[in-house]
Scaffold this motif. Structure first.
Motif, PDB file in Angstrom:
ATOM      1  N   PRO A 105       0.832  -1.219   0.000  1.00 61.38           N
ATOM      2  CA  PRO A 105       0.000   0.000   0.000  1.00 61.38           C
ATOM      3  C   PRO A 105       0.859   1.258   0.000  1.00 61.38           C
ATOM      4  N   ILE A 106       0.348   2.304  -0.622  1.00 60.65           N
ATOM      5  CA  ILE A 106       1.018   3.602  -0.640  1.00 60.65           C
ATOM      6  C   ILE A 106       0.031   4.641  -0.134  1.00 60.65           C
ATOM      7  N   SER A 107       0.502   5.648   0.581  1.00 58.51           N
ATOM      8  CA  SER A 107      -0.419   6.611   1.188  1.00 58.51           C
ATOM      9  C   SER A 107      -1.037   7.514   0.124  1.00 58.51           C
ATOM     10  N   THR A 108      -2.282   7.897   0.372  1.00 60.34           N
ATOM     11  CA  THR A 108      -2.984   8.778  -0.574  1.00 60.34           C
ATOM     12  C   THR A 108      -2.310  10.143  -0.637  1.00 60.34           C
ATOM     13  N   GLU A 109      -1.762  10.599   0.489  1.00 59.99           N
ATOM     14  CA  GLU A 109      -1.083  11.896   0.512  1.00 59.99           C
ATOM     15  C   GLU A 109       0.137  11.890  -0.403  1.00 59.99           C
ATOM     16  N   LEU A 110       0.847  10.766  -0.436  1.00 57.03           N
ATOM     17  CA  LEU A 110       2.032  10.674  -1.284  1.00 57.03           C
ATOM     18  C   LEU A 110       1.642  10.673  -2.756  1.00 57.03           C
ATOM     19  N   LEU A 111       0.601   9.935  -3.095  1.00 54.50           N
ATOM     20  CA  LEU A 111       0.123   9.922  -4.479  1.00 54.50           C
ATOM     21  C   LEU A 111      -0.266  11.331  -4.921  1.00 54.50           C
ATOM     22  N   THR A 112      -0.998  12.043  -4.074  1.00 51.28           N
ATOM     23  CA  THR A 112      -1.439  13.398  -4.411  1.00 51.28           C
ATOM     24  C   THR A 112      -0.251  14.335  -4.581  1.00 51.28           C
ATOM     25  N   TRP A 113       0.768  14.185  -3.734  1.00 53.39           N
ATOM     26  CA  TRP A 113       1.956  15.033  -3.825  1.00 53.39           C
ATOM     27  C   TRP A 113       2.645  14.868  -5.176  1.00 53.39           C
ATOM     28  N   THR A 129      -8.433  -2.810  11.361  1.00 58.10           N
ATOM     29  CA  THR A 129      -7.464  -3.160  10.326  1.00 58.10           C
ATOM     30  C   THR A 129      -6.364  -2.105  10.363  1.00 58.10           C
ATOM     31  N   PRO A 130      -5.128  -2.507  10.622  1.00 55.39           N
ATOM     32  CA  PRO A 130      -4.055  -1.540  10.878  1.00 55.39           C
ATOM     33  C   PRO A 130      -3.456  -0.871   9.645  1.00 55.39           C
ATOM     34  N   ALA A 131      -3.763  -1.370   8.447  1.00 51.83           N
ATOM     35  CA  ALA A 131      -3.056  -0.909   7.243  1.00 51.83           C
ATOM     36  C   ALA A 131      -3.167   0.596   7.031  1.00 51.83           C
ATOM     37  N   GLU A 132      -4.372   1.158   7.207  1.00 54.54           N
ATOM     38  CA  GLU A 132      -4.553   2.584   6.938  1.00 54.54           C
ATOM     39  C   GLU A 132      -3.780   3.433   7.946  1.00 54.54           C
ATOM     40  N   ILE A 133      -3.765   3.019   9.219  1.00 52.02           N
ATOM     41  CA  ILE A 133      -3.036   3.762  10.246  1.00 52.02           C
ATOM     42  C   ILE A 133      -1.539   3.724   9.931  1.00 52.02           C
ATOM     43  N   GLU A 134      -1.033   2.538   9.566  1.00 52.52           N
ATOM     44  CA  GLU A 134       0.391   2.393   9.241  1.00 52.52           C
ATOM     45  C   GLU A 134       0.757   3.222   8.022  1.00 52.52           C
ATOM     46  N   SER A 135      -0.113   3.216   7.015  1.00 53.43           N
ATOM     47  CA  SER A 135       0.153   3.972   5.793  1.00 53.43           C
ATOM     48  C   SER A 135       0.232   5.464   6.089  1.00 53.43           C
ATOM     49  N   ARG A 136      -0.655   5.935   6.954  1.00 55.83           N
ATOM     50  CA  ARG A 136      -0.643   7.365   7.296  1.00 55.83           C
ATOM     51  C   ARG A 136       0.626   7.730   8.062  1.00 55.83           C
ATOM     52  N   LEU A 137       1.072   6.857   8.937  1.00 51.18           N
ATOM     53  CA  LEU A 137       2.316   7.098   9.672  1.00 51.18           C
ATOM     54  C   LEU A 137       3.504   7.197   8.721  1.00 51.18           C
ATOM     55  N   LYS A 138       3.525   6.334   7.705  1.00 53.44           N
ATOM     56  CA  LYS A 138       4.671   6.280   6.792  1.00 53.44           C
ATOM     57  C   LYS A 138       4.775   7.505   5.895  1.00 53.44           C
ATOM     58  N   PHE A 139       3.701   8.309   5.832  1.00 55.53           N
ATOM     59  CA  PHE A 139       3.795   9.535   5.041  1.00 55.53           C
ATOM     60  C   PHE A 139       4.663  10.571   5.738  1.00 55.53           C
ATOM     61  N   SER A 140       4.894  10.391   7.039  1.00 55.80           N
ATOM     62  CA  SER A 140       5.772  11.301   7.775  1.00 55.80           C
ATOM     63  C   SER A 140       7.191  11.229   7.227  1.00 55.80           C
ATOM     64  N   LEU A 141       7.849  12.368   7.159  1.00 56.57           N
ATOM     65  CA  LEU A 141       9.244  12.423   6.713  1.00 56.57           C
ATOM     66  C   LEU A 141      10.146  11.578   7.605  1.00 56.57           C
ATOM     67  N   TYR A 142       9.753  11.411   8.850  1.00 57.44           N
ATOM     68  CA  TYR A 142      10.648  10.821   9.841  1.00 57.44           C
ATOM     69  C   TYR A 142      10.328   9.361  10.147  1.00 57.44           C
ATOM     70  N   VAL A 143       9.318   8.790   9.481  1.00 59.96           N
ATOM     71  CA  VAL A 143       8.924   7.399   9.721  1.00 59.96           C
ATOM     72  C   VAL A 143       9.141   6.588   8.456  1.00 59.96           C
ATOM     73  N   SER A 144       9.941   5.548   8.565  1.00 63.01           N
ATOM     74  CA  SER A 144      10.188   4.670   7.422  1.00 63.01           C
ATOM     75  C   SER A 144       9.142   3.565   7.347  1.00 63.01           C
TER      76      SER A 144
END
Length: 628
Positions: free
Chosen positions: A385-393, A505-520
């Motif tokens: 999965p890839i975050s929606t914020e990243l796709l929009t960026w 379901t944790p996927a959406e929460i994890e995906s949102r966290l990964k959009f942070s610059l500081y979270v891999s």
């Protein structure tokens, strides 16, 4: 008046397909197998460039004629050395032109090609060789050869090991090892003695013959070998050509492991249909430099790569002058306004388009040029999965990035967004010739000609993977909207049931966290617990820069993770994400994984996905600390 008969074929970018998707026999330019298509393309294109690869820092070109000739020598030599139809050959190498040459040579002679990740340890190689019954092993260099030498007594059915690079091995004298040049010599002699033999073997291949054995990443248990037929792969080629066509003028960059079906599709099979040129990255470490050099027309990557590129731009922005930061901010704002219309399928108002045009010429074109994306017609993301914020960026900076979905078991493709029909946050619509349904339990299930034949020597697992009426179980939860767009909400096996009985379901929460610059990366924990917590991997480069800019002392990765200011930084990121979720879905505590993980570590797959169960097991002390 009689109705006119439907056309038997349609032509897409100069390639002929059956007019009806999924119609048997499936033909691509009249060919019913991969090796037939390979033969047809090489005869047609001859001296045109098929591959480019760097040699001593200089890009060198290799033609379709080179492709055919080397694949023929490889196939004939392997036959001479004892390979029979249906035998498996394992390839243990980083991406390079010889990977594709072996793939086609093995298939051409009726063998089955199976890739091995270069990050696999010797004991993993032993398992794969013995499970597949491989008769030959191709290794890239001395480092990979050492893995064989460590286990040679445990793989008695292996006839020969063929080595691609001889550096450091000039004195090697081993009865089961030989250099690639010696294999070519055997192939040349076999061709002289039996002209037309390779062509005759190509003609014997049938659509239902197994062409590939692709081992799953093994996020749970030992890897399983998925058998993919020629028909399965041609179905994926057809679906890709209809939705995301490859053009003969396209330049591509191959850098994901060719063991993975996504890169195999993009860099070996789709180019057979599209006639494009594939450039092989020098190594995984040089991908971004090679991307700038090649400036490809299309670029497909896993989310981790797209996240890394985004992080690089953010770092450069932070280091820019105040005027530069202001200009980029204004350009991004104009891009986001335009992206809102593009990604929802609405026409862009003239004023929005004009403002974007100005900022594109002033700023965004230079950003894309710096990234090696100035010629990019389309970007693709898959495998996780890839975050929606990243796709929009990415859409905002002028890079049309679309998300798709596929599995090893679907020859890498099942659904796609396109640049014209794109709904961010979904995995697109089912590709041509593929049917998708949602079960009563909410599981996404598939049926189509691209669905694999089953698991190698594992009928029990094969039976578990299909429903009683023949649909493939994906293990993913999701739903389909009225327009046919599919949204994945999580994995069946990843559902967290809290102590209070809430299903999360944790996927959406994890995906949102990964959009942070500081979270891999992140793993949400909370099954049978009173609240959710998280194990978080920080982004080393960005967090190090954060620490250096603020003169926070650290000596290594572990001490960086332990710094109170870094914990506060990640805590602030977690708090920001929590605002987007209901109270029961919010993260109440977290711990940082203070070990820098790579694809060689057990916790990560070769495509950089965290193995949830193994992460929780290896870092159980961190989890218990949060709940105690």
């Amino acid at each position: 008046m009689e109705n006119s008969p439907l056309p038997a074929q349609i032509t897409i970018n100069g390639v002929q397909f059956n007019a009806t998707p999924g119609q048997r026999p499936l033909r691509v330019d009249g060919c019913v197998t991969i090796c037939q298509l390979f033969q047809s393309r090489c005869a047609e294109l001859g001296d045109r460039t098929a591959h480019r690869e760097k040699d001593l820092g200089v890009w060198k070109s290799y033609s379709w004629a080179d492709y055919w000739q080397h694949a023929k020598w490889i196939g004939l030599a392997l036959r001479q050395l004892g390979l029979e139809r249906g035998d498996v050959v394992s390839v243990l190498s980083e991406d390079r032109k010889e990977w594709a040459w072996f793939d086609m040579g093995i298939q051409g002679i009726g063998g089955i090609a199976s890739g091995v990740y270069t990050t696999d340890a010797a004991n993993q190689l032993q398992y794969l060789i013995n499970d597949s019954g491989s008769r030959f092993l191709i290794v890239e260099d001395e480092e990979q050869l050492d893995k064989f030498l460590e286990i040679e007594d445990e793989v008695p059915d292996l006839l020969k090991v063929i080595i691609l690079e001889d550096e450091g091995l000039h004195e090697l004298d081993h009865p089961r090892c030989m250099m690639i040049e010696d294999l070519y010599d055997i192939g040349k002699q076999a061709e002289a003695e039996n002209p037309g033999l390779f062509e005759a073997e190509v003609a014997l291949a049938k659509p239902q013959d197994t062409a590939l054995l692709v081992y799953t990443s093994g996020t749970t248990g030992q890897p399983k070998g998925a058998m993919l037929s020629h028909e399965n792969i041609l179905a994926a080629i057809e679906s890709g050509a209809r939705a995301l066509p490859t053009l003969a003028s396209d330049e591509q960059l191959c850098f994901l492991p060719l063991c993975h079906i996504l890169e195999r599709d993009v860099s070996v099979f789709y180019p057979l249909a599209g006639r494009c040129t594939v450039n092989f990255a020098e190594s995984p470490e040089t991908v971004f430099a090679n991307l700038q050099e090649v400036s490809p027309s299309t670029f497909t990557a896993v989310p981790r790569v797209w996240e890394k590129i985004y992080s690089q731009v953010q770092i450069l922005t932070q280091d820019a002058t105040p005027l530069g930061r202001l200009a980029f901010g204004m350009a991004l704002k104009a891009g986001l306004a335009r992206a809102e219309y593009l990604t929802s399928g609405k026409p862009v108002p003239a004023g929005v388009a004009a403002r974007y045009w100005v900022w594109d010429h002033l700023v965004l074109k230079n950003v894309r040029r710096m990234l090696g994306m100035d010629r990019l017609r389309r970007g693709g993301s898959g495998a996780a999965p890839i975050s929606t914020e990243l796709l929009t960026w990415y859409w905002a900076i002028g890079v049309p990035l679309v998300e798709g979905f596929g599995m090893t078991e679907t020859a890498g493709l099942a659904s796609l967004n396109t640049t014209e029909e794109n709904r961010i946050g979904t995995i697109g619509r089912a590709v041509a010739g593929n049917d998708i349904r949602i079960s009563d339990q909410g599981e996404i299930q598939l049926k189509g000609m691209n669905v694999f034949q089953g698991y190698w020597r594992n009928n029990a697992k094969t039976a578990e993977t299909f429903t009683s009426d023949g649909w493939l179980r994906t293990g993913d939860l999701g739903h389909i909207d009225d327009d046919g767009y599919i949204t994945i909400t999580g994995r069946l096996k990843d559902i967290i049931i809290t102590a209070g009985g809430k299903n999360i379901t944790p996927a959406e929460i994890e995906s949102r966290l990964k959009f942070s610059l500081y979270v891999s990366d992140a793993v949400i924990v909370g099954d049978q617990r009173k609240f959710l917590s998280a194990l978080i991997m920080i982004d080393q480069e960005n967090v190090e820069k954060f620490a250096q800019d603020r003169k926070i002392p650290f000596s290594n990765f572990a001490s960086l993770c332990a710094a109170p200011a870094v914990k506060e930084l990640i805590g602030a990121e977690v708090a920001t994400v929590n605002k987007e979720f209901a109270r029961v879905e919010q993260i109440k505590d977290f711990r940082l994984i203070d070990v820098l993980l790579t694809a060689e570590d057990d916790e990560l797959t070769a495509t950089m996905k965290l193995k949830r169960g193994l992460v929780e097991k290896k870092h159980a002390h961190l989890i218990e600390d949060m709940y105690n």
